[in-house]
Write a protein that holds these residues in place. Structure first.
Motif, PDB file in Angstrom:
ATOM      1  N   SER A 149      63.862  26.042  88.123  1.00  0.00           N
ATOM      2  CA  SER A 149      62.727  25.892  89.229  1.00  0.00           C
ATOM      3  C   SER A 149      62.721  24.677  89.723  1.00  0.00           C
ATOM      4  O   SER A 149      61.327  24.328  90.378  1.00  0.00           O
ATOM      5  CB  SER A 149      61.321  26.135  88.432  1.00  0.00           C
ATOM      6  N   SER A 150      63.734  23.992  90.259  1.00  0.00           N
ATOM      7  CA  SER A 150      63.709  22.775  90.834  1.00  0.00           C
ATOM      8  C   SER A 150      63.165  22.484  92.044  1.00  0.00           C
ATOM      9  O   SER A 150      63.530  23.456  92.999  1.00  0.00           O
ATOM     10  CB  SER A 150      65.106  22.239  90.710  1.00  0.00           C
ATOM     11  N   PRO A 151      62.048  21.669  92.399  1.00  0.00           N
ATOM     12  CA  PRO A 151      61.478  21.649  93.746  1.00  0.00           C
ATOM     13  C   PRO A 151      62.481  20.914  94.671  1.00  0.00           C
ATOM     14  O   PRO A 151      61.931  20.540  95.930  1.00  0.00           O
ATOM     15  CB  PRO A 151      60.334  20.947  93.543  1.00  0.00           C
TER      16      PRO A 151
ATOM     17  N   GLY B 146      73.882  13.925 100.877  1.00  0.00           N
ATOM     18  CA  GLY B 146      73.796  13.640 102.141  1.00  0.00           C
ATOM     19  C   GLY B 146      73.588  12.070 102.090  1.00  0.00           C
ATOM     20  O   GLY B 146      73.382  11.583 101.318  1.00  0.00           O
ATOM     21  N   PRO B 147      73.351  11.681 103.560  1.00  0.00           N
ATOM     22  CA  PRO B 147      73.085  10.269 103.708  1.00  0.00           C
ATOM     23  C   PRO B 147      71.548   9.792 103.396  1.00  0.00           C
ATOM     24  O   PRO B 147      70.763   9.335 104.061  1.00  0.00           O
ATOM     25  CB  PRO B 147      73.165   9.876 105.041  1.00  0.00           C
ATOM     26  N   THR B 148      71.282  10.091 102.210  1.00  0.00           N
ATOM     27  CA  THR B 148      69.852   9.889 101.611  1.00  0.00           C
ATOM     28  C   THR B 148      69.372   8.969 100.655  1.00  0.00           C
ATOM     29  O   THR B 148      68.577   8.797 100.065  1.00  0.00           O
ATOM     30  CB  THR B 148      69.303  11.328 101.153  1.00  0.00           C
ATOM     31  N   CYS B 149      70.348   7.672 100.767  1.00  0.00           N
ATOM     32  CA  CYS B 149      70.108   6.608  99.511  1.00  0.00           C
ATOM     33  C   CYS B 149      68.710   6.051  99.505  1.00  0.00           C
ATOM     34  O   CYS B 149      68.145   5.821  98.516  1.00  0.00           O
ATOM     35  CB  CYS B 149      71.543   5.432  99.679  1.00  0.00           C
ATOM     36  N   GLY B 150      68.312   5.543 100.907  1.00  0.00           N
ATOM     37  CA  GLY B 150      66.851   5.066 100.816  1.00  0.00           C
ATOM     38  C   GLY B 150      65.705   5.846 100.200  1.00  0.00           C
ATOM     39  O   GLY B 150      65.414   5.698  99.484  1.00  0.00           O
ATOM     40  N   LEU B 151      65.926   7.458 100.729  1.00  0.00           N
ATOM     41  CA  LEU B 151      64.934   8.094 100.182  1.00  0.00           C
ATOM     42  C   LEU B 151      64.911   8.481  98.832  1.00  0.00           C
ATOM     43  O   LEU B 151      63.842   8.496  98.284  1.00  0.00           O
ATOM     44  CB  LEU B 151      65.089   9.521 101.095  1.00  0.00           C
ATOM     45  N   VAL B 152      66.219   8.526  98.338  1.00  0.00           N
ATOM     46  CA  VAL B 152      66.357   8.856  96.829  1.00  0.00           C
ATOM     47  C   VAL B 152      65.902   7.592  96.021  1.00  0.00           C
ATOM     48  O   VAL B 152      65.264   7.647  94.913  1.00  0.00           O
ATOM     49  CB  VAL B 152      67.985   9.114  96.473  1.00  0.00           C
ATOM     50  N   ALA B 153      66.032   6.353  96.666  1.00  0.00           N
ATOM     51  CA  ALA B 153      65.699   5.229  96.056  1.00  0.00           C
ATOM     52  C   ALA B 153      63.975   5.231  96.033  1.00  0.00           C
ATOM     53  O   ALA B 153      63.460   4.951  94.648  1.00  0.00           O
ATOM     54  CB  ALA B 153      66.144   3.828  96.770  1.00  0.00           C
ATOM     55  N   VAL B 154      63.434   5.502  96.939  1.00  0.00           N
ATOM     56  CA  VAL B 154      62.083   5.665  96.627  1.00  0.00           C
ATOM     57  C   VAL B 154      61.605   6.830  95.750  1.00  0.00           C
ATOM     58  O   VAL B 154      60.727   6.657  94.924  1.00  0.00           O
ATOM     59  CB  VAL B 154      61.516   6.275  98.126  1.00  0.00           C
ATOM     60  N   TYR B 155      62.297   8.156  95.895  1.00  0.00           N
ATOM     61  CA  TYR B 155      62.299   9.020  94.721  1.00  0.00           C
ATOM     62  C   TYR B 155      62.390   8.529  93.166  1.00  0.00           C
ATOM     63  O   TYR B 155      61.651   8.684  92.466  1.00  0.00           O
ATOM     64  CB  TYR B 155      63.058  10.266  95.102  1.00  0.00           C
ATOM     65  N   MET B 156      63.377   7.827  93.087  1.00  0.00           N
ATOM     66  CA  MET B 156      63.523   7.293  91.637  1.00  0.00           C
ATOM     67  C   MET B 156      62.274   6.291  91.154  1.00  0.00           C
ATOM     68  O   MET B 156      61.983   6.346  90.035  1.00  0.00           O
ATOM     69  CB  MET B 156      64.930   6.731  91.466  1.00  0.00           C
ATOM     70  N   VAL B 157      61.904   5.588  92.062  1.00  0.00           N
ATOM     71  CA  VAL B 157      60.719   4.677  91.805  1.00  0.00           C
ATOM     72  C   VAL B 157      59.556   5.542  91.516  1.00  0.00           C
ATOM     73  O   VAL B 157      58.831   5.315  90.701  1.00  0.00           O
ATOM     74  CB  VAL B 157      60.608   3.718  92.646  1.00  0.00           C
ATOM     75  N   ALA B 158      59.339   6.567  92.494  1.00  0.00           N
ATOM     76  CA  ALA B 158      58.208   7.419  92.291  1.00  0.00           C
ATOM     77  C   ALA B 158      58.112   8.049  90.809  1.00  0.00           C
ATOM     78  O   ALA B 158      57.051   8.023  90.337  1.00  0.00           O
ATOM     79  CB  ALA B 158      58.201   8.551  93.348  1.00  0.00           C
ATOM     80  N   LYS B 159      59.228   8.462  90.525  1.00  0.00           N
ATOM     81  CA  LYS B 159      59.560   9.306  89.120  1.00  0.00           C
ATOM     82  C   LYS B 159      59.270   8.370  88.145  1.00  0.00           C
ATOM     83  O   LYS B 159      58.605   8.526  87.276  1.00  0.00           O
ATOM     84  CB  LYS B 159      60.827   9.590  89.079  1.00  0.00           C
TER      85      LYS B 159
ATOM     86  N   ASP C  25      53.464  12.304  91.320  1.00  0.00           N
ATOM     87  CA  ASP C  25      53.675  13.729  91.230  1.00  0.00           C
ATOM     88  C   ASP C  25      54.149  14.197  92.862  1.00  0.00           C
ATOM     89  O   ASP C  25      53.409  14.601  93.744  1.00  0.00           O
ATOM     90  CB  ASP C  25      52.545  14.569  91.087  1.00  0.00           C
ATOM     91  N   ILE C  26      55.467  13.781  92.864  1.00  0.00           N
ATOM     92  CA  ILE C  26      55.953  14.191  94.297  1.00  0.00           C
ATOM     93  C   ILE C  26      57.397  14.641  94.167  1.00  0.00           C
ATOM     94  O   ILE C  26      58.057  13.926  93.479  1.00  0.00           O
ATOM     95  CB  ILE C  26      55.802  13.109  95.480  1.00  0.00           C
ATOM     96  N   GLY C  27      57.887  15.672  94.900  1.00  0.00           N
ATOM     97  CA  GLY C  27      59.397  16.115  94.938  1.00  0.00           C
ATOM     98  C   GLY C  27      60.050  15.203  95.995  1.00  0.00           C
ATOM     99  O   GLY C  27      59.556  14.796  97.141  1.00  0.00           O
ATOM    100  N   SER C  28      61.517  15.184  95.772  1.00  0.00           N
ATOM    101  CA  SER C  28      62.504  14.741  97.078  1.00  0.00           C
ATOM    102  C   SER C  28      62.326  15.509  98.270  1.00  0.00           C
ATOM    103  O   SER C  28      62.404  14.972  99.255  1.00  0.00           O
ATOM    104  CB  SER C  28      63.637  14.542  96.366  1.00  0.00           C
ATOM    105  N   LYS C  29      61.875  16.909  98.064  1.00  0.00           N
ATOM    106  CA  LYS C  29      61.959  17.398  99.324  1.00  0.00           C
ATOM    107  C   LYS C  29      60.792  16.899 100.184  1.00  0.00           C
ATOM    108  O   LYS C  29      61.033  16.752 101.336  1.00  0.00           O
ATOM    109  CB  LYS C  29      61.604  19.009  99.011  1.00  0.00           C
TER     110      LYS C  29
ATOM    111  N   PHE D  97      61.584  13.795 101.627  1.00  0.00           N
ATOM    112  CA  PHE D  97      62.413  13.874 102.938  1.00  0.00           C
ATOM    113  C   PHE D  97      61.621  14.465 104.359  1.00  0.00           C
ATOM    114  O   PHE D  97      61.796  14.080 105.218  1.00  0.00           O
ATOM    115  CB  PHE D  97      63.603  14.953 102.482  1.00  0.00           C
ATOM    116  N   GLU D  98      60.715  15.459 103.921  1.00  0.00           N
ATOM    117  CA  GLU D  98      59.881  16.126 105.105  1.00  0.00           C
ATOM    118  C   GLU D  98      58.902  14.927 105.613  1.00  0.00           C
ATOM    119  O   GLU D  98      58.772  14.903 106.752  1.00  0.00           O
ATOM    120  CB  GLU D  98      58.915  17.071 104.573  1.00  0.00           C
ATOM    121  N   LEU D  99      58.354  13.940 104.815  1.00  0.00           N
ATOM    122  CA  LEU D  99      57.219  13.006 105.178  1.00  0.00           C
ATOM    123  C   LEU D  99      58.450  12.168 106.321  1.00  0.00           C
ATOM    124  O   LEU D  99      57.642  11.683 107.385  1.00  0.00           O
ATOM    125  CB  LEU D  99      57.169  12.098 104.143  1.00  0.00           C
TER     126      LEU D  99
END
Length: 256
Positions: free
Chosen positions: A17-19, A82-95, A100-104, A107-109
């Motif tokens: 059920s990964s978001p 994909g070329p998402t290192c900055g967004l994934v860095a934000v996601y890892m810190v958010a986790k 409570d936010i998904g990586s999707k 990316f959309e923001l």
């Protein structure tokens, strides 16, 4: 001084059920219009969640370096797609902050705010603004511009996290490519020995933590000036260039 690669156990498969899956209507990465921007490494390097375990695993590479002072915060690793290192860095810190936010959604923001097209983030200021919106009341995302050699260890010893752009070599260590291999990392620890200062880094191209020379990382950050000629057409590149948008900058995350 080379970074130290910490061997990890194989990751668990992502839950059904990964978001983290993008819709077909979203701008796609080269791999697929259904590509996720992260792969789940939720079982990675739990055995190195403490500094003592991490340091002991460094092995003979650091036998001549005795840590006098250190500070380390374990950050769970996720792999970028994909070329998402900055967004994934934000996601890892958010986790880490239990946001409570998904990586999707992250990316959309970034897409909605016209900060990116494919996930690329070549502007530290814009990434700090995005990070602040994601973290909300859990943390402050503060853009720091200027001297890094002293500010980085100061912030890390104060238990802050740092998002920092740099040129990544084939082994993910800092190098000098003038920005052609620009990448984002999270600094989650600091080590001071008698003669050197090292940072502990998490980045999304490897499940391994890195122990890098602070001096080399700062030099790599300062050399960011141009983008790769092979960059995808349509990528969002600041008109002022990387010298103004990435070099001599980092994002300090202060937990509230």
């Amino acid at each position: 001084m080379k970074s130290i690669r910490i061997p990890l156990s194989p990751p668990l498969p992502p839950p059904p059920s990964s978001p983290l899956v993008l819709s077909a209507a979203a701008p796609s990465f080269p791999v697929s219009s259904e590509a996720a921007i992260v792969a789940d490494w939720s079982n990675s390097n739990k055995e190195h969640a403490s500094f003592s375990a991490l340091w002991q695993s460094a092995g003979y590479h650091l036998t001549l370096e005795v840590p006098e002072l250190h500070n380390f915060t374990f950050i769970q690793g996720y792999q970028q797609i994909g070329p998402t290192c900055g967004l994934v860095a934000v996601y890892m810190v958010a986790k880490h902050l239990n946001v409570d936010i998904g990586s999707k959604r992250i990316f959309e923001l970034a897409i909605e705010k016209k900060m990116t097209k494919f996930g690329e983030m070549f502007c530290a200021k814009r990434l700090s603004q995005l990070a602040q919106e994601v973290f909300g009341s859990q943390a402050e995302a503060i853009l720091h511009t200027g001297e890094l050699q002293k500010r980085v260890p100061e912030a890390l010893f104060q238990n802050h996290l740092i998002l920092i752009p740099y040129d990544t070599d084939r082994n993910n260590e800092p190098c000098l490519k003038q920005g052609r291999k620009s990448h984002w990392a999270i600094l989650c620890g600091i080590i001071q020995t008698k003669n050197n200062m090292f940072v502990i880094a998490r980045q999304s191209k490897s499940r391994l933590l890195g122990i890098w020379s602070l001096e080399k990382l700062v030099a790599s950050n300062a050399n960011l000036s141009i983008t790769d000629d092979k960059l995808q057409s349509g990528s969002v590149i600041p008109v002022e260039g990387l010298t103004q948008s990435l070099a001599h900058q980092c994002i300090i995350v202060k937990k509230k």
